[in-house]
Write a protein that holds these residues in place. Structure first.
Motif, PDB file in Angstrom:
ATOM      1  N   VAL A  60       0.805  -1.217   0.000  1.00  0.00           N
ATOM      2  CA  VAL A  60       0.000   0.000   0.000  1.00  0.00           C
ATOM      3  C   VAL A  60       0.844   1.276   0.000  1.00  0.00           C
ATOM      4  CG1 VAL A  60      -1.921  -1.156   1.159  1.00  0.00           C
ATOM      5  CG2 VAL A  60      -0.220   0.048   2.522  1.00  0.00           C
ATOM      6  N   LEU A  63       0.546   4.361  -2.416  1.00  0.00           N
ATOM      7  CA  LEU A  63      -0.527   5.356  -2.308  1.00  0.00           C
ATOM      8  C   LEU A  63       0.026   6.723  -1.928  1.00  0.00           C
ATOM      9  CD1 LEU A  63      -3.343   3.564  -0.276  1.00  0.00           C
ATOM     10  CD2 LEU A  63      -3.382   4.172  -2.697  1.00  0.00           C
ATOM     11  N   VAL A  71      -8.486  16.680  -3.975  1.00  0.00           N
ATOM     12  CA  VAL A  71      -9.450  15.588  -4.159  1.00  0.00           C
ATOM     13  C   VAL A  71     -10.149  15.323  -2.823  1.00  0.00           C
ATOM     14  CG1 VAL A  71      -9.752  13.158  -4.800  1.00  0.00           C
ATOM     15  CG2 VAL A  71      -7.994  14.545  -5.933  1.00  0.00           C
ATOM     16  N   GLU A  72     -11.473  15.294  -2.854  1.00  0.00           N
ATOM     17  CA  GLU A  72     -12.245  15.002  -1.644  1.00  0.00           C
ATOM     18  C   GLU A  72     -12.233  13.505  -1.368  1.00  0.00           C
ATOM     19  OE1 GLU A  72     -14.537  16.554   0.744  1.00  0.00           O
ATOM     20  OE2 GLU A  72     -12.986  18.029   0.247  1.00  0.00           O
ATOM     21  N   PRO A  73     -12.017  13.093  -0.127  1.00  0.00           N
ATOM     22  CA  PRO A  73     -12.139  11.657   0.165  1.00  0.00           C
ATOM     23  C   PRO A  73     -13.557  11.175  -0.153  1.00  0.00           C
ATOM     24  CG  PRO A  73     -11.256  12.864   2.059  1.00  0.00           C
ATOM     25  CD  PRO A  73     -11.701  13.874   1.064  1.00  0.00           C
ATOM     26  N   LEU A  74     -13.664   9.947  -0.640  1.00  0.00           N
ATOM     27  CA  LEU A  74     -14.980   9.423  -1.003  1.00  0.00           C
ATOM     28  C   LEU A  74     -15.522   8.577   0.150  1.00  0.00           C
ATOM     29  CD1 LEU A  74     -16.032   8.009  -4.400  1.00  0.00           C
ATOM     30  CD2 LEU A  74     -16.388   6.613  -2.393  1.00  0.00           C
ATOM     31  N   ALA A  75     -16.677   8.983   0.687  1.00  0.00           N
ATOM     32  CA  ALA A  75     -17.234   8.238   1.825  1.00  0.00           C
ATOM     33  C   ALA A  75     -18.266   7.233   1.345  1.00  0.00           C
ATOM     34  CB  ALA A  75     -17.860   9.195   2.826  1.00  0.00           C
ATOM     35  N   PRO A  77     -19.940   5.637  -2.333  1.00  0.00           N
ATOM     36  CA  PRO A  77     -19.673   5.633  -3.774  1.00  0.00           C
ATOM     37  C   PRO A  77     -20.611   6.551  -4.566  1.00  0.00           C
ATOM     38  CG  PRO A  77     -19.701   3.399  -2.929  1.00  0.00           C
ATOM     39  CD  PRO A  77     -20.129   4.285  -1.796  1.00  0.00           C
TER      40      PRO A  77
ATOM     41  N   SER B 206     -18.358   0.247   3.669  1.00  0.00           N
ATOM     42  CA  SER B 206     -18.535   1.103   2.495  1.00  0.00           C
ATOM     43  C   SER B 206     -18.349   0.324   1.200  1.00  0.00           C
ATOM     44  CB  SER B 206     -17.577   2.300   2.546  1.00  0.00           C
ATOM     45  OG  SER B 206     -16.258   1.912   2.206  1.00  0.00           O
ATOM     46  N   ALA B 305      -5.353   0.828  -2.401  1.00  0.00           N
ATOM     47  CA  ALA B 305      -6.389   1.618  -1.717  1.00  0.00           C
ATOM     48  C   ALA B 305      -7.353   0.685  -0.981  1.00  0.00           C
ATOM     49  CB  ALA B 305      -7.154   2.484  -2.711  1.00  0.00           C
ATOM     50  N   ARG B 379      -9.599   6.597  -3.979  1.00  0.00           N
ATOM     51  CA  ARG B 379     -10.871   5.932  -4.323  1.00  0.00           C
ATOM     52  C   ARG B 379     -11.717   6.849  -5.215  1.00  0.00           C
ATOM     53  NH1 ARG B 379     -15.213   3.475   0.074  1.00  0.00           N
ATOM     54  NH2 ARG B 379     -16.516   2.455  -1.487  1.00  0.00           N
ATOM     55  N   ARG B 380     -11.711   8.135  -4.909  1.00  0.00           N
ATOM     56  CA  ARG B 380     -12.470   9.051  -5.762  1.00  0.00           C
ATOM     57  C   ARG B 380     -11.852   9.138  -7.161  1.00  0.00           C
ATOM     58  NH1 ARG B 380     -16.549  12.390  -4.985  1.00  0.00           N
ATOM     59  NH2 ARG B 380     -16.409  12.266  -2.711  1.00  0.00           N
ATOM     60  N   LYS B 383     -13.041   6.092  -8.958  1.00  0.00           N
ATOM     61  CA  LYS B 383     -14.434   6.256  -9.358  1.00  0.00           C
ATOM     62  C   LYS B 383     -14.523   7.190 -10.566  1.00  0.00           C
ATOM     63  CE  LYS B 383     -18.568   8.744  -8.227  1.00  0.00           C
ATOM     64  NZ  LYS B 383     -19.579   9.228  -7.302  1.00  0.00           N
ATOM     65  N   LEU B 430     -14.622  -0.420  -5.273  1.00  0.00           N
ATOM     66  CA  LEU B 430     -14.288   0.901  -4.742  1.00  0.00           C
ATOM     67  C   LEU B 430     -15.207   1.967  -5.333  1.00  0.00           C
ATOM     68  CD1 LEU B 430     -10.397   0.688  -4.783  1.00  0.00           C
ATOM     69  CD2 LEU B 430     -11.844   0.804  -2.747  1.00  0.00           C
ATOM     70  N   ALA B 431     -15.538   1.797  -6.614  1.00  0.00           N
ATOM     71  CA  ALA B 431     -16.409   2.770  -7.280  1.00  0.00           C
ATOM     72  C   ALA B 431     -17.874   2.512  -6.954  1.00  0.00           C
ATOM     73  CB  ALA B 431     -16.185   2.718  -8.794  1.00  0.00           C
TER      74      ALA B 431
ATOM     75  N   PRO C 276     -18.514   4.488   8.264  1.00  0.00           N
ATOM     76  CA  PRO C 276     -19.000   4.147   6.917  1.00  0.00           C
ATOM     77  C   PRO C 276     -20.451   3.659   6.902  1.00  0.00           C
ATOM     78  CG  PRO C 276     -17.505   2.447   7.709  1.00  0.00           C
ATOM     79  CD  PRO C 276     -17.525   3.520   8.767  1.00  0.00           C
TER      80      PRO C 276
END
Lengths: 117, 484, 483
Positions: A60, A63, A71-75, A77, B206, B305, B379-380, B383, B430-431, C276
């Motif tokens: 990892v 990353l 970029v906004e973290p995605l909480a 989808p 999630s 990720a 992750r974004r 997506k 992830l998406a 989450p």
């Protein structure tokens, strides 16, 4: 014949970098993590756990070098937002059913070794 | 009877060719006879199944047959089932009999399904080979020395071995698609939020999504139709009507634009798998689809990720297993700390503990930004790759897994090698997009799956494409040797 | 060497919702253990949280009342730690994006001045269950009825400089919460709990000293005592050349002692991350505006109104307006008896004293507001003396009915009739020639004091029923030497 885009897919070998240095975790780290996670790791397996976790952290590691400026973290989808529930009591007492599952219960209470504050 | 698809069974049941009780007995007899070999079930609920079957027959006789009235299916042992042990493949829950059922289970019950039992799985859905089950490894019906894939390996194997008409599964990073691929069946993971997560033991909240493993796309459509839908008990469930998956199953796919991502055909891909997948894509072209090369540039970041996000979430989700209110408790705890540490140390398997520790590390002080937060940003980006791609194409096609089912033990000592099994399925998870795996041929005698990835809530299109493909080919009718 | 005390508060306010923060279980107090712990509250596998709208409504009310920014987007996070009263192994709370941002309250100090205490933020979270330490074969019992009860945690800046200020701040927050109706304010049942962060520094020093946190104080008195004790401890420690260690402490109100908590605080690494299972909560301006329009009268406004409308001193107005239930009680008494001053005296005096002794909330007062008003009315019209009023009060407290019933039953009528009283006075004067002579020959300035003897004799003769004021008047008239 299908014309595919240039091949630049993920290659398993890419991650098998020979040096771990930065992401290596040692026995002390594992002991600390195991304490936080309240998981007993026996002395005999601790080095093996440390090695495999180092491998995962190595995987990892890449990353960190990704540019995610702005970029906004995605909480969620679908970037959905929370629905709120109307305030009403919908549950009934099911203590008996639930406590039948408990390793130790008495007088309606779950029992644990003495709690010291 | 066991060879029939759900669509065929529905006709047989309604014509009176056989009753649900006969059908259920037949399946139970097969399970008893064959499942010692495959170990696809953890629990077989014989008496309850027969009672349900009789009730289904009575309902049908009374003119009140629900859509799947009397169809025998199996549930992955991650779905809570009232009064039936729900182990999640773990010693931790070996004695856990929930007094409630998952929404998905309730919905299928209301649709008339008969539950044959609970299927084997990687412990807490963590694994890609089903080698992480407390109840022993599931065998791939195609090749007894090979893994069935995971984590829904028991569900995939029981459908492939025709020990259930269909089975439910869950997919966090590929856990429906990859075992479906390895076992030569059809599996669909719908859009995140389409199937309620209530009563589904959480691994990574999630990402977790329930779905179906079935003989073919039509059966998958029939079952998903009943399973999907909004649930106000799940805050992440999407309040949006469920499309009619069966109505458009037969529609032509002429003019559909199929995107093929170059990144899914990279160096790690087994050449025979690649060849089968490419042939399948050509088949779509023959059916009138238009093929377009696309890019999903952040693909290589998906596995890293994922292996931050999923362990981080699981590290918190699995804290509730503490030996206090239910589940495994170590013997003679000396004090509270000892109770926690030994109950969890003894109750969880190696892979689960590894992921909890990785997640704990990723969330611990000083690492949150570098790991969890960064992974959610990546992750974004992942997506966004898909969002961009879907502005040009209707569906994306590629492989499910880089290679066919591997032998037991081949990757179990090397977690990273195991994690790379998921390189093509994890980006979709992830998406939060829907993904479907359908058989498209063999590589070294083992099934190969084609992955179809749809836009959000485009399950109907995926099922339609898969159904048309299956009308034109017979890969999905291939059966493992020895399955009579 | 002069020391300065610096205090910040963290206040947990249990919200008066019907159901829990994330489940449909009741939050009613006092149910048998674990009968209000649903599958969600027990963290059964596969269960999921759904957030309660009213909890947000109440949090927004609070935010508006302390003139804080209300976050249009707030996010729940998981705070991870293991404890048997925390079933999920994490507490669902807010950290990075709390619902209520910076605000402030004003507290009135003893010298009449006002101090502004800044609110750092307030966030929504769920309460934990309870560990019962009675011995079950050497084990503790866990009751999870309280687990999941909605709370707001209010965090102040370290703006207080004495225990008195901290108590004033605590009282003000109590007053605000109860006035808004978002909390029942019952501290004995843990509806409001306070953590105090205390440090000391040398007068004039800018840098803050090392602080300690004393947790879970559930009365204003304990706040005051715990702070005083901690300040004393820290000063003593520092003056002896020692150092204050940052730690969490527990105060025992019975023994009036404190000790550090035994759990390993330093090992805590809460690993917060966004939950989450719960999505960001977005509140639109219309929602917030609608709540703003319905905001009830707040303590500060009520205090100003009381002072003006009832002609009360600032101090009295402050006390009576502080707590919503007390304010409502007082207003009802005042309106019924039409004597705000007497109403204020009785509510703040006798009634509060009795309630405190009996550890009762004003809502549970055995004497109702109309009963108290009825008694004051009899006092006013001279039917009873203030001494009799105390008897009537006592009888009403013991459930003997309202004032008129008690007066009737006990024959407590005060004699104010002048003819009757004059006869009694004449009789006493006739029997007390020596005292009358002394009185009449005394310096007029000393006479009022000498009147006491005669009043006493008359009260005795009347079995306490004579109206002392009337007796006084008649006596003065009759005893004054005729020229």
């Amino acid at each position: 014949m299908i014309t595919l885009a240039p091949r630049q897919g993920p290659v398993p070998g890419d991650w098998a970098s020979p040096t771990h240095a930065e992401t290596d975790v040692d026995r002390t780290d594992i002991e600390k993590l195991a304490e936080l996670a309240r998981i007993e790791i026996t002395g005999a397996t601790i080095d093996q756990v440390a090695d495999s976790i180092s491998d995962v952290l190595q995987l990892v590691e890449q990353l960190k070098s990704v540019d995610t400026e702005g970029v906004e973290p995605l909480a969620h989808p679908l970037d959905a937002v929370q629905r709120l529930r109307a305030d009403s009591v919908t549950e009934t007492d099911q203590r008996e059913a639930f406590q039948a599952l408990a390793p130790a219960a008495e007088a309606g209470l779950f029992l644990v070794p003495k709690v010291i504050e | 009877m066991h060879e029939q698809t759900i669509a065929e069974l529905k006709r047989g049941l309604s014509s009176g060719a056989f009753s649900s009780e006969e059908l259920t007995r037949h399946y139970l007899e097969r399970i008893e006879r064959l499942d010692d070999t495959y170990k696809s079930y953890i629990t077989v609920t014989k008496e309850a199944a027969l009672a349900q079957a009789r009730a289904a027959d009575a309902a049908r006789a009374g003119g009140d047959a629900a859509p799947l009235c009397g169809i025998p299916i199996a549930h992955k042992d991650i779905f809570c089932t009232r009064g039936v042990r729900t182990s999640c493949g773990s010693k931790m829950l070996d004695n856990f009999v929930p007094p409630y059922s998952a929404t998905a289970v309730e919905k299928l019950e209301q649709a008339g399904c008969v539950m044959l039992g609970k299927t084997n799985m990687d412990e807490f859905a963590m694994g890609s080979s089903n080698e992480n089950s407390y109840y022993g490894e599931v065998k791939n019906p195609w090749h007894i020395d090979s893994v069935p894939g995971g984590s829904s390996g028991g569900s995939a194997a029981c459908v492939a071995a025709q020990l259930a008409a269909a089975a439910t599964g869950t997919d966090t990073g590929g856990s429906i698609r990859q075992p479906a691929s390895h076992c030569g069946i059809t599996g669909i993971k719908p859009t995140y939020g389409r199937v309620s997560r209530w009563g589904m033991v959480a691994f990574a909240s999630s990402l977790d999504q329930g779905g179906v493993l079935a003989r073919n796309a039509e059966d998958a459509a029939l079952v998903l139709q009943q399973m999907a839908g909004f649930d106000n008990r799940d805050s992440t469930s999407i309040d949006r009507p469920v499309e009619d998956y069966c109505q458009n199953l037969h529609a032509g796919i002429e003019g559909t634009v199929v995107g093929v991502p170059g990144e899914y055909f990279g160096e790690g891909l087994d050449s025979a798998v690649g060849a089968a997948v490419e042939a399948a894509i050509e088949q779509f072209e023959a059916l009138g689809a238009r093929i377009k090369a696309i890019h999903l540039p952040h693909t290589r970041l998906a596995v890293p990720a994922y292996y931050i996000i999923a362990p981080a979430e699981c590290s918190a989700n699995l804290s509730r297993f503490d030996g206090v209110r239910y589940g495994y408790r170590c013997s003679d705890p000396q004090d509270l700390d000892d109770l926690y540490k030994r109950s969890r140390g003894e109750g969880f398997g190696e892979e689960v503990k590894r992921r909890i520790l990785v997640g704990t590390y990723a969330l611990s002080a000083g690492y949150y930004d570098a790991y969890y937060s960064q992974a959610q940003k990546v992750r974004r980006l992942i997506k966004q790759d898909f969002v961009d791609a879907f502005s040009d194409v209707d569906v994306i096609a590629g492989p499910v897994a880089p290679s066919p089912a591997f032998r037991f033990g081949a990757k179990s000592r090397d977690p990273v090698a195991m994690y790379l099994e998921d390189i093509y399925t994890v980006p979709v998870s992830l998406a939060g997009l829907p993904g479907l795996s359908l058989p498209c041929g063999l590589a070294a005698g083992k099934p190969v799956g084609l992955q179809l990835i749809g836009n959000y809530f485009d399950e109907a299109r995926l099922l339609n494409m898969a159904h048309r493909f299956q009308q034109a080919t017979d890969h999905h009718r291939q059966r493992a040797a020895g399955i009579d | 060497m002069e020391w300065e005390t610096v205090i910040g508060l963290e206040i947990h306010i249990q919200l008066s919702t019907r159901s829990k923060m994330f489940s449909g279980a009741s939050i009613a107090f006092g149910a048998p253990p674990n009968t209000q712990a649903s599958a969600v509250d027990l963290a059964m596998p596969g269960t999921l949280p759904v957030a309660n709208e009213r909890a947000f409504h109440h949090a927004v009310m609070f935010g508006l009342a302390v003139e804080a920014e209300i976050a249009s987007t707030s996010v729940f996070e998981r705070k991870n730690y293991f404890y048997p009263d925390l079933p999920k192994g994490y507490q669902t709370t807010q950290l990075q994006q709390p619902i209520v941002g910076r605000g402030h309250i004003d507290i009135q100090l003893a010298d009449g001045s006002t101090r502004r205490v800044r609110i750092h933020h307030a966030h929504l979270e769920e309460d934990a269950g309870k560990s019962l330490h009675e011995d079950f074969h050497g084990m503790s019992g866990i009751d999870l009825n309280r687990a999941g009860t909605p709370l707001i945690e209010v965090v102040t800046e370290p703006d207080m400089r004495s225990a008195g200020e901290a108590v004033a701040c605590a009282r003000k927050l109590h007053a605000i919460a109860t006035s808004l109706g978002i909390c029942d304010g019952d501290m004995s049942q843990g509806s409001m709990r306070f953590d105090v962060n205390v440090s000391v520094r040398r007068q004039g020093q800018r840098q803050l000293g090392t602080r300690t946190e004393t947790k879970n104080l559930n009365s204003f008195r304990f706040i005051e005592e715990a702070i005083a004790l901690e300040v004393e401890r820290q000063i003593e420690l520092l003056e002896d050349g020692g150092e204050v260690v940052q730690e969490t402490r527990l105060y025992n109100g019975e023994t009036k002692t404190a000790r550090p908590m035994r759990s390993k605080e330093e090992a805590n690494d809460y690993r917060y991350f966004p939950c989450p299972d719960l999505l960001p909560v977005v509140l639109d301006q219309d929602y917030i505006d609608a709540i703003a329009r319905e905001l009830p009268e707040l303590p500060d406004a009520r205090r100003r109104r009381f002072a003006e409308q009832y002609q009360l001193s600032d101090y009295d107005a402050g006390i009576l307006s502080g707590d919503a239930a007390t304010a409502a009680f007082f207003e009802q008494v005042a309106a019924t008896c039409k004597d705000p001053k007497q109403a204020a005296n009785w509510v703040m005096g006798e009634l509060t004293a009795r309630l405190n002794t009996a550890e009762l909330a004003i809502a549970d007062s055995p004497i109702s507001a109309p009963q108290l008003a009825g008694m004051i009315a009899r006092l006013q019209d001279g039917s009873i003396s203030s001494k009799m009023a105390k008897q009537v009060f006592e009888a009403m407290w013991n459930g003997e009915g309202d004032a008129d019933t008690v007066i009737e039953k006990r024959g407590l009528r005060q004699v104010s009739d002048s003819a009757e009283l004059e006869a009694m006075v004449d009789d006493v004067i006739a029997r007390s020639a020596k005292q009358v002579d002394n009185y009449r020959s005394a310096d007029p300035a000393k006479r009022p004091k000498m009147l006491g003897y005669f009043v006493g004799q008359i009260m005795k003769a009347s079995k306490g029923q004579a109206n002392p004021q009337a007796v006084n008047k008649i006596l003065q008239k009759k005893l004054t030497p005729r020229d």
